[in-house]
Design a protein around this motif. Structure first.
Motif, PDB file in Angstrom:
ATOM      1  N   CYS A 181     -10.603  -6.462  -4.431  1.00 53.65           N
ATOM      2  CA  CYS A 181      -9.956  -7.781  -4.333  1.00 53.65           C
ATOM      3  C   CYS A 181     -10.597  -8.670  -3.273  1.00 53.65           C
ATOM      4  CB  CYS A 181      -8.477  -7.623  -3.989  1.00 53.65           C
ATOM      5  SG  CYS A 181      -7.483  -6.944  -5.331  1.00 53.65           S
TER       6      CYS A 181
ATOM      7  N   ILE B  34      -9.605 -11.769  -5.827  1.00 52.65           N
ATOM      8  CA  ILE B  34      -8.171 -11.710  -6.118  1.00 52.65           C
ATOM      9  C   ILE B  34      -7.401 -11.953  -4.827  1.00 52.65           C
ATOM     10  CG2 ILE B  34      -6.302 -10.227  -6.935  1.00 52.65           C
ATOM     11  CD1 ILE B  34      -8.497  -8.734  -8.581  1.00 52.65           C
ATOM     12  N   GLY B  35      -7.881 -11.387  -3.749  1.00 48.79           N
ATOM     13  CA  GLY B  35      -7.278 -11.586  -2.440  1.00 48.79           C
ATOM     14  C   GLY B  35      -8.075 -12.583  -1.624  1.00 48.79           C
TER      15      GLY B  35
ATOM     16  N   ARG C 189       1.862  -7.890   1.021  1.00 45.50           N
ATOM     17  CA  ARG C 189       2.238  -9.292   1.197  1.00 45.50           C
ATOM     18  C   ARG C 189       2.715  -9.817  -0.153  1.00 45.50           C
ATOM     19  NH1 ARG C 189       2.971 -10.000   6.604  1.00 45.50           N
ATOM     20  NH2 ARG C 189       1.155  -9.300   7.799  1.00 45.50           N
ATOM     21  N   PRO C 190       3.576 -10.812  -0.140  1.00 46.59           N
ATOM     22  CA  PRO C 190       4.297 -11.131  -1.381  1.00 46.59           C
ATOM     23  C   PRO C 190       3.456 -11.682  -2.525  1.00 46.59           C
ATOM     24  CG  PRO C 190       4.872 -12.669   0.383  1.00 46.59           C
ATOM     25  CD  PRO C 190       4.078 -11.570   1.007  1.00 46.59           C
ATOM     26  N   ASN C 191       2.287 -12.240  -2.245  1.00 42.03           N
ATOM     27  CA  ASN C 191       1.524 -12.851  -3.339  1.00 42.03           C
ATOM     28  C   ASN C 191       0.479 -11.936  -3.943  1.00 42.03           C
ATOM     29  OD1 ASN C 191       2.800 -15.413  -3.592  1.00 42.03           O
ATOM     30  ND2 ASN C 191       1.958 -15.921  -1.589  1.00 42.03           N
ATOM     31  N   GLY C 192       0.709 -10.647  -3.874  1.00 44.65           N
ATOM     32  CA  GLY C 192      -0.182  -9.750  -4.591  1.00 44.65           C
ATOM     33  C   GLY C 192      -0.788  -8.632  -3.765  1.00 44.65           C
ATOM     34  N   MET C 193      -0.742  -8.727  -2.433  1.00 43.45           N
ATOM     35  CA  MET C 193      -1.277  -7.638  -1.616  1.00 43.45           C
ATOM     36  C   MET C 193      -0.378  -6.418  -1.771  1.00 43.45           C
ATOM     37  SD  MET C 193      -3.479  -6.498   0.648  1.00 43.45           S
ATOM     38  CE  MET C 193      -3.468  -4.915   1.506  1.00 43.45           C
ATOM     39  N   PRO C 194      -0.921  -5.307  -2.281  1.00 38.55           N
ATOM     40  CA  PRO C 194      -0.083  -4.120  -2.481  1.00 38.55           C
ATOM     41  C   PRO C 194       0.372  -3.530  -1.150  1.00 38.55           C
ATOM     42  CG  PRO C 194      -2.209  -3.904  -3.608  1.00 38.55           C
ATOM     43  CD  PRO C 194      -2.306  -5.083  -2.699  1.00 38.55           C
TER      44      PRO C 194
ATOM     45  N   ARG D 201       6.027 -12.395  -7.975  1.00 47.33           N
ATOM     46  CA  ARG D 201       4.868 -12.911  -7.233  1.00 47.33           C
ATOM     47  C   ARG D 201       3.756 -11.871  -7.134  1.00 47.33           C
ATOM     48  NH1 ARG D 201       7.396 -15.199  -1.781  1.00 47.33           N
ATOM     49  NH2 ARG D 201       5.316 -16.036  -1.449  1.00 47.33           N
ATOM     50  N   ALA D 202       4.150 -10.617  -7.049  1.00 46.14           N
ATOM     51  CA  ALA D 202       3.145  -9.560  -6.877  1.00 46.14           C
ATOM     52  C   ALA D 202       2.183  -9.490  -8.051  1.00 46.14           C
ATOM     53  CB  ALA D 202       3.837  -8.215  -6.678  1.00 46.14           C
TER      54      ALA D 202
ATOM     55  N   GLN E  45       0.334 -11.617  -9.100  1.00 52.52           N
ATOM     56  CA  GLN E  45      -0.928 -12.291  -8.750  1.00 52.52           C
ATOM     57  C   GLN E  45      -1.980 -11.297  -8.263  1.00 52.52           C
ATOM     58  OE1 GLN E  45       0.000 -16.289  -6.594  1.00 52.52           O
ATOM     59  NE2 GLN E  45       1.754 -14.955  -6.295  1.00 52.52           N
ATOM     60  N   GLY E  46      -1.506 -10.147  -7.780  1.00 52.50           N
ATOM     61  CA  GLY E  46      -2.430  -9.146  -7.254  1.00 52.50           C
ATOM     62  C   GLY E  46      -3.129  -8.319  -8.314  1.00 52.50           C
TER      63      GLY E  46
END
Lengths: 182, 639
Positions: free
Chosen positions: A87, A95-96, A121-126, B165-166, B168-169
């Protein structure tokens, strides 16, 4: 975090143990009552520079692997192994977000990076907390921090950069590993 | 004959410099003759005026004339209704409208009538749909569906599915959405977090919402559904996350799953049964979706469905391509990796596989097979054939008999060095071993790059010219295979890539292709990858957008630039056209740069790391000097 506090990856150095203990303590505290000012100086630290009322200066939390060449090198390997690179690539992002600019969305302090990895983190970080031992999180965090071009002692050369190294004529010289190859 | 050549070459000399002189190549001349004859008046910019007295209904009901190369719309193509009810305009995926008020003579008078901002910075890849007097647009994540009054852009309602939201990852290449589909009073679309939703087109109320996948397995959904009969066809994304690819048919009325076919694993999972009759021997055998993989690897092997679906109602066959196998490093998955990187024909009602052809057995370069298939009829060696045109990511233009899966031709439409051709006896590409990738091996200058000679950006077919208009890329790459560690929900790629411009330095091309002659008729070079879809109209105007913000109209016959208009952000979407309530023809397109190619802008990535965004950043470092992010829909009309 809570789970790992109990299962324990306690092979780390004193610094890690200190931080670990502090974070366990904070979590338990926060479950009982609102944390008191002064107890936020843990890896659960601040992500905002705006503190209503008088600003409190917290003691700095240092990454136990900061400036540790072998720890950062190991962090680089782990960064690949846990697919961070899938990412964030070599710091440029995809992606990140990237690590090479001045914008660290969730803060660039060691505690912030640690928390980003462990809690997600809420926008996609696992949330990697249950997958990566704490010591390795600090190693990855040390590597990530070392990518920041404003960092005085940049990351030591990595194990493998052929795509970057053999190519000429573009802006690689100022890139994440610029000027420090081998 | 010579007269025609001279006339065409004369015409060429009148064109803008950036249209390459493809017409001057001897081999292409013959194919151009008829096209050239259509062009009257040499350098005259405005061709003969078109009749405007007839009502739109009268004009659009007439069949299109037979083209010189004999390539034409499928016989069952419906008459023009002045709407744009699905992303690709029709089941045949022609993206052709018989509306002709806007033509080569007046297109330069187009002006913007209204616009609507979405407030979202991600890449806007969807097509604006128009049904009746309402326009429907679906945004990238968070996938808001807006209903707008086509007259003035007034907001009628919005529907927010609120994807997690997740999600997006797990979107490999920006959090895009390629559009919605309308049928029977409902709008259908997919959300990034793996839901297909049906929304009442009048009220904006949710009718049903069905969960189809799991972000914790790396799945997402970005494609535009195709609705046919009572089936809503959708597929998953996540070929870079070790997902197991599938297509699913939902019942349009209820949202219940009617059938699902996987593209790896046992035949029963792939809905391969007694009706399966692939044309080529290599696709025959039991459980090839298991046997062409190392043990168990098929479970995380890819074969996703994030591109375009076509449907032939006479043959009752659904056509769609499957994505790349995972991981990208091919050494970790010895074998042909079926059923990835190929094209399936299935029965609509139950999904039973009818035939399959594999473009790339054992893919080594991320050459997904998901590009559009345009259904047309054409003569081939003296025989009328029902075919599909498939501009492949690999750089080869496939013409395939859609009744049985036989490849009639596969010629390169872009610069290609990974293979020298396609063996029509076996369907296998003739690979250049110098470009074979593997673990720890750095392979330089592979063309095309991972996004292919052409990625998702859909082409358009005009039955007036018989040509296919293809927006595409001119990119090459360096590729190194790495170890890959499968962790569900995280990237599973095993490669490091850096892309660069292909020969002559431009990164995009817009090509008019003659499918019968298997030759390019003209090409327009673009600075950046031509990452928008194409639109062809009966006014002999073809539209597309560029990443450096130009919305362009070109002459369908010659490629001459007729008009261009600068929008607020780069264009990576699909233009559409419709007839408004006032009887006038309108044009619609979304701006909002992003997608894989535009991720450096929409994701605010660093130009200092060329490997960013799977290596696309290396080829796009200057894009931020030309555009910023931000989406909007724009509507244009003549004064």
């Amino acid at each position: 975090m809570f789970l790992r506090c109990r299962s324990g990856f306690l092979a780390a150095g004193i610094g890690v143990l200190t931080v670990l203990a502090a974070s366990c303590e904070r979590r338990e505290t926060s479950e009982r009552r609102m944390p008191a000012p002064g107890r936020l100086d843990t890896p659960a630290g601040l992500e905002s520079g705006l503190q209503p009322g008088a600003a409190i200066v917290f003691p700095e939390i240092r990454n136990p692997y900061e400036g540790d060449a072998s720890g950062i090198s190991e962090g680089r390997r782990l960064y690949q192994w846990y697919n961070c690179s899938g990412c964030h690539f070599n710091g440029g992002g995809g992606i990140g977000p990237p690590f090479l600019d001045a914008d660290w969305i969730y803060g660039r302090e060691p505690a912030n990076i640690f928390n980003s990895i462990v809690r997600g983190r809420p926008n996609g970080m696992p949330a990697y907390g249950r997958r990566i031992p704490e010591q390795q999180v600090w190693q990855i965090a040390a590597y990530v921090a070392s990518l920041d071009p404003r960092q005085p002692d940049r990351a030591p050369p990595g194990a493998r950069e052929p795509l970057v190294q053999e190519e000429g004529g573009d802006r690689e010289g100022t890139g994440p590993r610029g000027g420090q190859q081998r | 004959m010579w007269g025609g050549q001279v006339q065409f070459l004369h015409q060429l000399s009148c064109r803008a410099d950036f249209v390459k002189r493809w017409g001057a190549r001897p081999a292409v001349r013959t194919a151009l003759l008829a096209s050239a004859l259509l062009v009257a008046g040499g350098c005259q910019r405005e061709p003969a005026p078109r009749p405007t007295a007839a009502t739109p209904e009268q004009r659009t009901a007439a069949p299109e004339p037979r083209t010189a190369n004999g390539v034409r719309e499928a016989a069952w193509t419906k008459e023009e209704d002045g709407q744009w009810a699905m992303a690709a305009k029709n089941w045949a995926n022609t993206r052709y409208s018989r509306l002709d008020q806007i033509n080569t003579g007046n297109v330069n008078q187009l002006r913007q009538v209204w616009s609507f901002n979405t407030g979202i910075a991600a890449g806007h890849e969807a097509a604006p749909l128009v049904v009746g007097d309402t326009m429907y647009v679906v945004t990238p994540y968070p996938n808001v569906l807006y209903a707008l009054d086509v007259r003035d852009g007034g907001l009628r309602w919005s529907y927010r599915p609120r994807p997690v939201r997740a999600a997006q990852g797990v979107a490999c290449c920006d959090v895009v959405n390629r559009g919605a589909a309308y049928a029977d009073g409902r709008i259908f679309f997919n959300t990034l977090d793996n839901h297909t939703v049906a929304v009442d087109a009048k009220s904006g109320k949710e009718v049903w919402k069905t969960k189809l996948g799991d972000i914790n397995l790396g799945e997402s959904m970005t494609m535009a559904p195709l609705v046919a009969g009572n089936r809503v066809l959708v597929g998953n994304s996540g070929g870079e996350f070790g997902v197991r690819g599938w297509i699913t048919a939902l019942e349009a009325g209820s949202g219940k799953i009617a059938w699902r076919a996987y593209h790896t694993g046992p035949d029963k999972d792939a809905l391969i049964g007694a009706d399966f009759r692939p044309f080529y021997a290599g696709d025959r055998g039991e459980d090839l979706g298991v046997k062409t993989w190392p043990p168990g690897q098929w479970k995380i092997g890819g074969g996703t469905v994030w591109g375009w679906i076509s449907y032939d109602p006479e043959l009752d066959m659904v056509y769609y391509g499957t994505g790349n196998p995972g991981p990208w490093n091919p050494e970790l998955r010895e074998g042909d990796n079926k059923w990835t990187c190929g094209l399936f024909a299935r029965r609509l009602s139950d999904g039973a596989a009818i035939w399959f052809v594999q473009f790339v057995p054992h893919d080594e370069h991320d050459y997904d097979g998901v590009n559009e298939s345009i259904l047309v009829d054409m003569p081939w060696r003296g025989e009328e054939r029902k075919v599909l045109l498939h501009p492949e990511r690999t750089g080869f233009m496939y013409v395939i008999d859609r009744t049985n899966g036989e490849i009639l031709s596969a010629e390169p439409f872009a610069h290609t060095n990974w293979a020298t051709g396609v063996d029509l006896q076996t369907s296998r590409p003739i690979k250049n071993e110098e470009k074979a990738t593997g673990l720890g091996k750095v392979v330089r200058n592979v063309c095309p790059a991972a996004p292919g000679a052409k990625d998702w950006q859909p082409s358009a077919f005009s039955p007036r010219t018989g040509l296919l208009y293809i927006p595409h890329n001119n990119l090459c790459m360096d590729f190194e295979g790495l170890e890959a560690n499968y962790i569900a929900g995280t990237p599973y790629v095993g490669a490091e890539v850096k892309m660069m411009p292909g020969p002559s330095g431009h990164r995009g091309e817009f090509t008019a292709w003659d499918p019968a002659a298997a030759k390019a008729v003209w090409k327009i070079e673009e600075r950046f990858p031509a990452w928008s879809g194409a639109l062809a109209t009966a006014g002999d105007v073809v539209f597309y957008g560029t990443m450096d913000r130009w919305f362009k109209a070109v002459n369908a016959v010659t490629g001459q630039n007729l008009w261009q208009h600068r929008l607020g952000s780069g264009i990576v979407s699909q233009p559409s056209t419709f007839r408004g309530p006032d009887g006038k023809q309108y044009l619609a397109v979304m701006s909002g740069v992003g997608g894989w190619a535009g991720a450096i802008v929409s994701g605010q990535l660093s130009a200092e790391d060329g490997t960013g965004a799977l290596g696309f950043v290396n080829a796009m470092k200057d894009l931020p000097e030309h555009t910023a992010a931000g989406g909007a829909v724009h509507v244009f009309a003549l004064p």
